[in-house]
Design an enzyme around this catalytic site. Structure first.
Site, mmCIF file in Angstrom:
data_model
loop_
_atom_site.group_PDB
_atom_site.id
_atom_site.type_symbol
_atom_site.label_atom_id
_atom_site.label_comp_id
_atom_site.label_asym_id
_atom_site.label_seq_id
_atom_site.Cartn_x
_atom_site.Cartn_y
_atom_site.Cartn_z
ATOM 1 N N LYS A 161 0.841 -1.189 0.000
ATOM 2 C CA LYS A 161 0.000 0.000 0.000
ATOM 3 C C LYS A 161 0.879 1.242 0.000
ATOM 4 O O LYS A 161 1.813 1.355 0.816
ATOM 5 C CB LYS A 161 -0.898 0.008 1.239
ATOM 6 C CG LYS A 161 -1.948 -1.095 1.237
ATOM 7 C CD LYS A 161 -3.024 -0.839 0.204
ATOM 8 C CE LYS A 161 -4.210 -1.774 0.397
ATOM 9 N NZ LYS A 161 -5.280 -1.512 -0.606
ATOM 10 N N LYS A 265 -14.211 -6.849 -6.897
ATOM 11 C CA LYS A 265 -14.520 -7.191 -5.505
ATOM 12 C C LYS A 265 -16.017 -7.348 -5.427
ATOM 13 O O LYS A 265 -16.753 -6.431 -5.810
ATOM 14 C CB LYS A 265 -14.083 -6.056 -4.553
ATOM 15 C CG LYS A 265 -12.589 -5.889 -4.429
ATOM 16 C CD LYS A 265 -12.237 -4.733 -3.513
ATOM 17 C CE LYS A 265 -10.724 -4.524 -3.507
ATOM 18 N NZ LYS A 265 -10.358 -3.203 -2.947
ATOM 19 N N ASP A 319 -6.816 -11.754 1.179
ATOM 20 C CA ASP A 319 -6.013 -11.925 2.395
ATOM 21 C C ASP A 319 -6.588 -11.254 3.630
ATOM 22 O O ASP A 319 -5.964 -11.288 4.689
ATOM 23 C CB ASP A 319 -4.590 -11.395 2.152
ATOM 24 C CG ASP A 319 -4.564 -9.883 1.953
ATOM 25 O OD1 ASP A 319 -5.629 -9.297 1.653
ATOM 26 O OD2 ASP A 319 -3.487 -9.274 2.095
HETATM 27 MN MN MN Z 1 -7.187 -1.523 -4.219
#
Ligand code: MN
Length: 343
Positions: A161, A265, A319
């Site tokens: 990230k 997602k 995860d």
């Molecule tokens: Mn993302």
């Protein structure tokens, strides 16, 4: 033929092992909602919604208000005519994560009725997938330490990230690369850079010989021109995540040639609509990855079913359950980086 007898929503809070820090957001826990469907033949099917206020503008409270409406829509409906229920859900339920959970639970109940698992109903392409593991934002030392631990514990793909501090991000990745050579990297800026910063970041790392497999959401979600600019000028494949919530979003990204990858997602699109997005991207030659929000193993099982069933994802970023406390993998088996759907 069995009918739905009841549908219930239950709030469940899961704490992260350590606060999960991404661009402009730190979470200590995930407030998820479990969906339980029972049928008159005694089937019990479970789904899980993991809502995101940042990405989709919803939370557990907005979801829980739908319980009575769900009962009205679903009770007494024939589980083997699931499309009739899906259509009603689309008319009345605006929450994408709730739709994902309910649609999955319905398909799970349907599959049980048929004596198979959901991943077989979806095509049964694979029985296992490989997942990455994520390093959240922290000091350079913390990020390097985490990445080294992830590699040591058997992962071949590390997601990093970035997006809050350009120079520190670059230094962190260089340092991580030095200490974890041999793995693949997915870098996710969560909208943190301007198009120029995004390019500076990519070119700087490229000149150091560092390869990045996917460069996720470098710029703001509505800056499709900016996304396209980064795609055509950076050496790394660019993925849309926040820019790619619904099938319509994805159609637009395809038309604008703005991305190499779409990060699906189910919490952003719902479960049924994720299937449409897969078909759109397959037809357009856009690569696919699958990600998650803050799902526990219950919710991750849904995405594992989709990923194994369809077998179309180049990368799996499933995860979240590994980052939460007290997780039991009772619906799938995980050995290091490999998730197997068959027990
Ligand atoms: Mn993302």
């Amino acid at each position: 033929m069995s009918k739905i007898k009841d549908v219930r929503l239950t709030h469940r809070r899961y704490y992260y092992k350590k606060p999960f820090h991404i661009t402009n957001s730190i979470s200590s826990y995930a407030d998820n909602v479990e969906v339980e469907i029972t049928t008159d033949s005694g089937i019990k099917a479970i789904g899980e919604a993991s809502p995101s206020m940042r990405v989709c503008g919803e939370n557990k409270d907005t979801i829980l208000t739908f319980e009575n409406r769900l009962k009205e829509i679903m009770v007494d409906k024939d589980i083997t005519r699931y499309l009739v229920i899906f259509r009603e859900l689309n008319r009345f339920i605006s929450s994408s994560s709730l739709k994902a959970a309910v649609e999955f639970a319905i398909l799970d109940a349907f599959s049980m009725e048929m004596g198979i698992e959901v991943y077989r109903f979806l095509g049964g392409d694979k029985t296992e997938i490989e997942t990455d593991k994520t390093v959240s934002i922290g000091s350079i030392e913390e990020r390097v330490k985490e990445a080294v631990e992830i590699k040591k514990s058997g992962f071949n793909i590390i997601k990093i990230k970035v997006g809050e501090n350009l120079e520190e991000d670059i230094e962190s990745i260089e340092e991580i690369y030095r200490k974890t050579k041999g793995v693949k990297y997915i870098v996710d800026a969560n909208e943190g850079y301007s198009p120029k910063e995004a390019l500076y970041f990519a070119r700087k790392l490229y000149t150091k010989g560092i390869d990045i497999a996917v460069y996720e959401q470098p710029v703001k979600r509505y800056d499709i021109e900016g996304l396209r600019f980064v795609r055509f000028n950076s050496p790394y494949p660019v993925a849309g995540d926040e820019s790619a919530r619904t099938a319509v979003d994805v159609l637009n990204l395809i038309k604008k040639e703005a991305v190499d990858f779409v990060n699906i997602k189910i919490m952003k699109s719902g479960f049924a609509s994720a299937l449409s997005i897969i078909e759109l991207c397959n037809s357009a030659g856009v690569d696919l990855m699958i990600g998650c929000m803050g799902e526990s193993t219950t919710g991750i099982y849904q995405s594992v079913s989709l990923a194994c069933g369809r077998g179309c994802f180049r990368f799996c970023d499933l995860d979240s359950h590994l980052l939460l406390k007290d997780q039991q993998t009772d619906r799938f088996v995980q050995k290091k980086n490999i998730i197997s759907i068959t027990l």
